[in-house]
Design an enzyme around this catalytic site. Structure first.
Site, PDB file in Angstrom:
ATOM      1  CG  ASP A   8      -1.679   1.104   1.466  1.00 11.88           C
ATOM      2  OD1 ASP A   8      -2.429   1.594   0.585  1.00 11.88           O
ATOM      3  OD2 ASP A   8      -1.580   1.507   2.716  1.00 11.88           O
ATOM      4  CG  ASP A  10      -1.474   7.901   0.333  1.00 12.81           C
ATOM      5  OD1 ASP A  10      -0.154   8.078  -0.098  1.00 12.81           O
ATOM      6  OD2 ASP A  10      -2.450   8.006  -0.331  1.00 12.81           O
ATOM      7  CE1 TYR A  22      -8.851  10.818  -1.333  1.00 15.74           C
ATOM      8  CE2 TYR A  22      -9.618  12.988  -1.313  1.00 15.74           C
ATOM      9  CZ  TYR A  22      -9.757  11.844  -1.321  1.00 15.74           C
ATOM     10  OH  TYR A  22     -11.008  11.242  -0.854  1.00 15.74           O
ATOM     11  CD  GLN A  55      -3.426   7.428  -4.588  1.00 18.34           C
ATOM     12  OE1 GLN A  55      -3.977   8.726  -4.742  1.00 18.34           O
ATOM     13  NE2 GLN A  55      -2.966   6.828  -3.750  1.00 18.34           N
ATOM     14  NE  ARG A 103     -12.905   2.707  -2.491  1.00 21.97           N
ATOM     15  CZ  ARG A 103     -11.934   3.809  -2.239  1.00 21.97           C
ATOM     16  NH1 ARG A 103     -11.066   4.310  -2.974  1.00 21.97           N
ATOM     17  NH2 ARG A 103     -11.721   4.339  -0.877  1.00 21.97           N
ATOM     18  CE  LYS A 104      -5.107  -0.782  -1.829  1.00 29.29           C
ATOM     19  NZ  LYS A 104      -3.907  -0.111  -0.921  1.00 29.29           N
ATOM     20  CG  ASP A 129      -2.076   2.613   6.487  1.00 33.40           C
ATOM     21  OD1 ASP A 129      -2.333   2.258   5.402  1.00 33.40           O
ATOM     22  OD2 ASP A 129      -2.132   3.790   6.849  1.00 33.40           O
TER      23      ASP A 129
HETATM   24 MG   LIG Z   1      -2.829   3.188   3.536  1.00 32.17          MG
HETATM   25 ZN   LIG Z   2     -11.093   0.746  -9.529  1.00 29.49          ZN
END
Ligand SMILES: [Mg+2]
Ligand SMILES: [Zn+2]
Length: 176
Positions: A8, A10, A22, A55, A103-104, A129
């Site tokens: 990951d 950030d 962001y 993102q 998207r996670k 995290d």
């Molecule tokens: Mg993160």
């Molecule tokens: Zn996506």
């Protein structure tokens, strides 16, 4: 056998932005202590280093795809002193709604990387995290490490917990 450590971005490689904002430009990037050493050790142990990052700032119009890709190239170059940077960077540019497969906590980015690079997911790890990173890793069949600050105890389904990416790298290397 190609093994990867999915990272990951950030909160793992660089400091997270405050809630609701962001990291979209270079001036906002602050690498976390030990990140360079951690990535170096992971690579030396023979893993690909693949960034997987949600993102949705792209969907919100706060940053373009090309700006984000330039930012990732620059992060890679600065982190690795002009040497070999990340092996690949995947990001999901979509918002939460409508749902996408990348998207996670969805595992789409990991599955795409596995397809593109011939990665054995069962021999790979994800370090994140957030619990959504852990969930994405589990859905893809990877082992999982959640970064938790020393003063916080999250409840997590991760296989391991570490205080930093460097600690996570040591856990991964200990299992090699
Ligand atoms: Mg993160
Ligand atoms: Zn996506």
């Amino acid at each position: 056998m190609v093994r990867a450590v999915f990272l990951d971005r950030d909160g793992v490689i660089n400091r997270k932005a405050p809630e609701g904002s962001y990291i979209t430009r270079w001036a906002e990037v602050q690498f976390l202590p030990g990140a360079v050493e951690a990535v170096g050790r992971i690579r030396e142990a023979g893993f690909l280093v693949v960034v997987v990052s949600n993102q949705r700032a792209v969907a919100k119009g706060l940053v373009s795809n090309s700006e984000l890709e330039l930012l990732h190239m620059r992060m890679s170059r600065e982190l690795f002193g002009g040497g070999k940077g990340f092996d690949a960077v995947y990001y999901c540019p979509h918002d939460e709604d409508p749902p996408c497969g990348c998207r996670k906590p969805q595992p789409g980015m990991l599955l795409a990387a596995a397809h593109d690079r011939g990665i054995d997911l069962a021999a790979s790890w994800i370090v994140g995290d957030s619990e959504t990173d852990v969930q994405a890793g589990q859905r893809a069949g990877c082992r999982t490490i959640r970064i938790c600050p020393p003063d916080v105890r999250y409840s997590t389904a991760a296989d391991k917990v570490a205080e930093s990416l460097l600690e996570a790298a040591k856990v991964i290397l200990a299992g090699c």
